[in-house]
Scaffold this motif. Structure first.
Motif, PDB file in Angstrom:
ATOM      1  N   VAL A  25      49.607 -48.875 -58.269  1.00 23.17           N
ATOM      2  CA  VAL A  25      49.809 -48.282 -59.609  1.00 23.17           C
ATOM      3  C   VAL A  25      51.208 -48.626 -60.110  1.00 23.17           C
ATOM      4  O   VAL A  25      51.393 -49.118 -61.233  1.00 23.17           O
ATOM      5  CB  VAL A  25      49.622 -46.743 -59.569  1.00 23.17           C
ATOM      6  N   LEU A  29      52.141 -51.223 -63.231  1.00 21.95           N
ATOM      7  CA  LEU A  29      52.830 -50.778 -64.452  1.00 21.95           C
ATOM      8  C   LEU A  29      54.133 -51.545 -64.669  1.00 21.95           C
ATOM      9  O   LEU A  29      54.510 -51.823 -65.811  1.00 21.95           O
ATOM     10  CB  LEU A  29      53.051 -49.256 -64.422  1.00 21.95           C
ATOM     11  N   HIS A  42      48.617 -49.153 -71.080  1.00 19.79           N
ATOM     12  CA  HIS A  42      49.250 -48.456 -69.956  1.00 19.79           C
ATOM     13  C   HIS A  42      48.241 -47.527 -69.282  1.00 19.79           C
ATOM     14  O   HIS A  42      48.087 -47.532 -68.053  1.00 19.79           O
ATOM     15  CB  HIS A  42      50.469 -47.673 -70.465  1.00 19.79           C
ATOM     16  N   GLU A  46      46.676 -47.831 -65.542  1.00 15.54           N
ATOM     17  CA  GLU A  46      46.954 -46.742 -64.590  1.00 15.54           C
ATOM     18  C   GLU A  46      45.650 -46.209 -63.973  1.00 15.54           C
ATOM     19  O   GLU A  46      45.548 -46.063 -62.750  1.00 15.54           O
ATOM     20  CB  GLU A  46      47.717 -45.617 -65.303  1.00 15.54           C
TER      21      GLU A  46
END
Ligand SMILES: [Fe+2]
Ligand SMILES: [Fe+2]
Length: 209
Positions: A25, A29, A42, A46
């Protein structure tokens, strides 16, 4: 929804797999910030990153049974390495369990191991983050003697990270796919056709531009 997903994964996955997921994760990102700073992307990355290995810890015969249950095509190469099914099964499980309908999230989960032709940004980011999260190097070092091929592999991962962070996502992805396919050849295992389709598509589209 994220809180429920994290709670479920914590209860279901081994500590090692959960730590890998958390690291994927974070890495995803970081990579994504180079390419797209919108809240929607985003959130998609995620969610996909949290769920990418949600059924990875099933046994081989359970992976095959689950794929059949979901109506997923099982290739002979999947029977030889049933673990390869975990990405397609995780996408189907995520869709069913968390009612995820966004195709970009589902494709990112589905394609994170073998890739696919025409991958969306979210899928490319997740494929790379899964392979390049920092825990991978620790896992390699823990397993290995200071053996030349593993040291080379570590520096290969570093150069893919550098490409991903430099905005060269397709170059990073091609290097990642080449590395995975080379590894399969070195182990004298069958190459999955979905991985070949993904790699050829990427290569041919980069030659066309
Ligand atoms: Fe995976
Ligand atoms: Fe993973």
């Amino acid at each position: 929804m994220l809180e429920r997903i994290k709670r479920d994964l914590k209860a279901k996955l081994s500590a090692r797999r959960y730590a890998h997921t958390e690291s994927v994760v974070k890495t995803a990102l970081e990579f994504l910030a180079v390419y797209d700073r919108s809240a929607e992307t985003h959130d998609r990355v995620e969610i996909a990153a949290w769920l990418h290995d949600c059924v990875k810890e099933l046994k081989n015969d359970e992976q095959v049974d689950l794929a059949k249950f979901y109506g997923i095509e099982v290739h002979p190469e999947d029977i030889a390495s049933p673990n390869l099914l975990h990405a397609r099964n995780s996408a189907a499980f995520a869709e069913e369990t968390y009612e995820i309908v966004d195709p970009r999230i589902l494709n990112a989960i589905r394609e994170h191991t073998l890739g696919a032709p025409e991958m969306c940004l979210e899928a490319k980011i997740l494929y790379l983050a899964d392979m390049l999260e920092p825990g991978r190097d620790a896992a390699i070092k823990a397993k290995s003697d200071p053996n030349a091929s593993e040291i080379n592999y570590s520096s290969e991962l570093d150069s893919m990270r550098a490409l991903a962070l430099a905005g060269k996502i397709d170059e990073a992805l091609l290097a990642a796919m080449n590395s995975k396919i080379t590894y399969v050849i070195r182990k004298n295992q069958p190459i999955h056709p979905l991985g070949v389709l993904a790699r050829n598509y990427l290569l041919l589209s980069s030659l066309a531009t």
